[in-house]
Design a protein around this motif. Structure first.
Motif, PDB file in Angstrom:
ATOM      1  N   ARG A 164       5.196  15.809  19.982  1.00  0.00           N
ATOM      2  CA  ARG A 164       4.109  16.330  19.141  1.00  0.00           C
ATOM      3  C   ARG A 164       3.273  15.150  18.639  1.00  0.00           C
ATOM      4  O   ARG A 164       3.790  14.043  18.456  1.00  0.00           O
ATOM      5  CB  ARG A 164       4.649  17.124  17.964  1.00  0.00           C
ATOM      6  N   PRO A 165       2.002  15.389  18.386  1.00  0.00           N
ATOM      7  CA  PRO A 165       1.133  14.287  17.923  1.00  0.00           C
ATOM      8  C   PRO A 165       1.364  13.951  16.430  1.00  0.00           C
ATOM      9  O   PRO A 165       1.819  14.789  15.658  1.00  0.00           O
ATOM     10  CB  PRO A 165      -0.264  14.831  18.156  1.00  0.00           C
ATOM     11  N   ILE A 166       1.057  12.708  16.100  1.00  0.00           N
ATOM     12  CA  ILE A 166       1.111  12.244  14.697  1.00  0.00           C
ATOM     13  C   ILE A 166      -0.294  11.776  14.322  1.00  0.00           C
ATOM     14  O   ILE A 166      -0.873  10.896  14.976  1.00  0.00           O
ATOM     15  CB  ILE A 166       2.109  11.097  14.528  1.00  0.00           C
ATOM     16  N   ILE A 206       8.454   7.235  10.782  1.00  0.00           N
ATOM     17  CA  ILE A 206       8.500   8.348  11.755  1.00  0.00           C
ATOM     18  C   ILE A 206       9.882   8.972  11.792  1.00  0.00           C
ATOM     19  O   ILE A 206      10.047  10.199  11.676  1.00  0.00           O
ATOM     20  CB  ILE A 206       8.081   7.844  13.143  1.00  0.00           C
ATOM     21  N   LEU A 227       3.037   4.131  18.663  1.00  0.00           N
ATOM     22  CA  LEU A 227       2.820   5.525  18.244  1.00  0.00           C
ATOM     23  C   LEU A 227       2.689   6.465  19.468  1.00  0.00           C
ATOM     24  O   LEU A 227       3.173   7.602  19.462  1.00  0.00           O
ATOM     25  CB  LEU A 227       1.560   5.616  17.377  1.00  0.00           C
ATOM     26  N   TYR A 228       2.027   5.969  20.501  1.00  0.00           N
ATOM     27  CA  TYR A 228       1.875   6.784  21.714  1.00  0.00           C
ATOM     28  C   TYR A 228       3.240   7.110  22.314  1.00  0.00           C
ATOM     29  O   TYR A 228       3.518   8.247  22.718  1.00  0.00           O
ATOM     30  CB  TYR A 228       1.008   6.030  22.719  1.00  0.00           C
ATOM     31  N   GLU A 232       5.056   9.635  20.008  1.00  0.00           N
ATOM     32  CA  GLU A 232       4.495  10.996  20.131  1.00  0.00           C
ATOM     33  C   GLU A 232       5.052  11.684  21.379  1.00  0.00           C
ATOM     34  O   GLU A 232       5.402  12.868  21.350  1.00  0.00           O
ATOM     35  CB  GLU A 232       2.972  10.929  20.192  1.00  0.00           C
TER      36      GLU A 232
END
Length: 595
Positions: free
Chosen positions: A458-460, A488, A449-450, A453
């Motif tokens: 943009r962050p999730i 995603i 995830l990092y 992003e």
């Protein structure tokens, strides 16, 4: 070790015990009942015959007794005897002739049977009618029966067979009766009258009946034969053992067994005498009809048994031969030959059994082929995973070098992203086996995830929920990353609002359920979709593995019951449910895996 019987032997023994032995026992019982019935009937008939003949002999004795008593009680006879005893010469002869006339008046009814009438006087004189005595008067006066007759006067005593009684008679034995009359004419001085008659006087009674199969005797208490319907010598001795077997009653029967033959003896007491009517019937004659019936019954029973044996052998053969063939085909299957086929005709049950056996072998072949295909697919997936690992040491060392350079250059974003990628790639190289804990898998997802992003800029927003102590349970490595990637790329990539992903791990019965839900664009249709071995419509991959591969990978390891399921997330987005078995240890994982 207990030895198992063949079915054919068991069935044949069953037929013998249930059918053949009962037939034999039934025949024996019926024949015994029939034999006993025949013997009872013949015994009863023989007893009736003996009683009837005994009664006839008693009647004849009564007639002779009346005749002899009439002579002894006739006053005219007594008067002539007195006259003969007192006169001599012509007067005595005249009295003798008149006495003969008087006696013949009585004996006319039994002419030829009376041999002699002898008169004994108290003065030791005697007079003979028809024939003289063979011995002197004193001989007869000394006999035991003489005193017994004197003591019982006015009664006719049948003395039975006496030897050599009359002079000039060639028969060694004669029938004798005696009478001592009471005082009718005291002057006559008469003491005893001796009546001698033919020993065959009763033969006509014994021979008048149709008794060709039996022997009839009149026997005295002493065992001497008085009369008979055979050529047996009159006066001879009758076998004395019959007196031992005779009961206390005046009539009865017993079976006389000796070395020569076996006879049925029936007997009856003759009234007014100490005589017995004895009838002897050979056992062979009594059972002649029984032997014929016995022969017929056994021939018939043997025919039934032979016919039943033939039929039973035919039926047993029809049952056991197909079963033996089935066992032979089963042995072929046991040895690994799955092409064995059981072809038979006959009863519906055997045909159905053959069809079931053939279906079973075909099903086993199908399962083996399916298992081989699963193994091939499994090897292909493993080979694809191996192909994706391009010199892992070189790649990881290179990434570590980039991270070190970023650290020197104080480029924290590059350093953090390189660190996350290094951890993620290290996990994908299957170090330490194909399993990982849920806690480790969650950590890998966070690294992924990092990276995503940073990639999308943009962050999730992510929510993690792991129920209870499930963090230490095991799942396959990199099982959730392709699903998270789909959420995603296909769910959140093109949305204008903040993206959010929820990952939940929970237990349901004996299964492990992992759900990955997003608030992205959602599925094209609103109906849920369960992936099968054909795969998913979304075939995006990471390191050569997409959702389809994830689904097939789960089913290859754990079976068709497990896999992925898509659904619509409320109010918006997509939710993917992964069903897995609960695995506590790596050893348990080996038991859960197929193949």
């Amino acid at each position: 070790m207990r030895k198992n019987w063949r079915m054919s032997s068991t069935l044949r023994l069953f037929f013998i015990l249930v059918v053949i032995l009962p037939i034999i026992l039934f025949s024996i019982i019926i024949l015994n009942i029939y034999e006993r019935d025949i013997l009872q009937q013949n015994t009863s008939r023989s007893q009736q015959t003996a009683q009837a003949i005994s009664y006839s002999v008693s009647q004849e004795i009564s007639r002779l007794t009346g005749l002899f008593a009439s002579i002894g009680m006739d006053k005219d006879v007594m008067a002539k005897l007195y006259e003969m005893n007192q006169t001599t010469g012509i007067e005595r002869q005249q009295a003798s002739d008149e006495l003969k006339v008087l006696i013949e008046k009585y004996t006319a009814s039994i002419s030829g049977r009376v041999l002699s009438v002898n008169f004994f006087f108290k003065d030791n004189k005697s007079y003979s009618y028809l024939k003289n005595l063979n011995m002197d008067d004193s001989y007869f006066r000394k006999q035991p029966w003489y005193d017994q007759v004197l003591k019982n006067s006015d009664s006719v005593h049948f003395l039975g067979m006496l030897p050599n009684v009359l002079y000039g008679n060639y028969n060694p034995y004669n029938m004798v009766a005696a009478l001592s009359p009471s005082v009718i004419n005291p002057l006559s001085n008469l003491e005893m009258i001796l009546f001698t008659f033919e020993s065959s006087a009763f033969d006509h009674i014994l021979q008048s009946r149709d008794n060709t199969e039996s022997t009839l005797h009149i026997v005295t208490e002493g065992g001497r034969i008085v009369s008979s319907n055979t050529l047996a010598s009159r006066g001879s001795e009758f076998p004395m053992h019959w007196f031992v077997n005779r009961g206390p009653q005046d009539k009865g029967y017993f079976v006389d067994v000796n070395e020569d033959n076996t006879n049925l003896i029936t007997y009856a007491k003759i009234n007014q005498t100490e005589w017995w009517l004895v009838q002897s019937i050979p056992y062979a004659d009594l059972t002649a009809n029984y032997l014929s019936v016995n022969y017929i019954v056994w021939i018939f029973a043997i025919m039934i048994i032979v016919a039943f044996i033939l039929v039973s052998f035919y039926l047993v053969s029809n049952v056991t031969k197909p079963l033996s063939e089935l066992l032979r085909q089963m042995d072929r299957v046991t040895e690994g030959d799955l092409n064995a086929k059981f072809m038979t005709t006959g009863s519906q049950e055997l045909v159905k059994l053959g069809e079931s056996f053939n279906h079973m072998t075909e099903r086993v072949q199908d399962l083996l082929r399916h298992h081989e295909l699963q193994e091939i697919e499994k090897r292909k997936a493993e080979f694809a995973a191996l192909q994706s690992q391009i010199n892992p040491h070189f790649l990881i060392n290179t990434l570590n070098s980039i991270k070190f350079m970023a650290l020197i250059s104080k480029a924290d974003n590059i350093r953090n992203m390189t660190h996350a990628l290094t951890r993620l790639l290290a996990s994908s190289f299957n170090r330490g086996g194909i399993l990982t804990t849920i806690d480790e898998e969650m950590d890998h997802l966070k690294h992924y995830l990092y990276i995503m992003e940073i990639r999308f800029g943009r962050p999730i927003q992510t929510e993690w929920k792991v129920e209870g102590d499930l963090a230490g349970f095991y799942i396959l490595k990199l099982l959730l990353q392709p699903i998270l990637e789909n959420s995603i790329i296909h769910g959140l990539k093109n949305v204008e609002y903040p993206g959010m992903i929820q990952i939940v791990v929970r237990k349901q019965g004996e299964d492990l359920l992992i759900t990955i839900a997003d608030n992205g664009v959602g599925m094209a249709d609103t109906s849920s979709l369960s992936l099968d071995s054909d795969g998913s419509p979304h075939k995006h991959s990471f390191s050569g593995m997409g959702n389809r591969n994830v689904h097939k990978r789960i089913q290859l390891h754990y079976g068709m019951r497990y896999g992925l399921k898509y659904g619509k997330n409320e109010p918006q987005g997509t939710i993917v449910t992964i069903r897995l078995p609960l695995i506590h240890t790596t050893e348990e994982a080996q038991d859960q895996m197929l193949g």
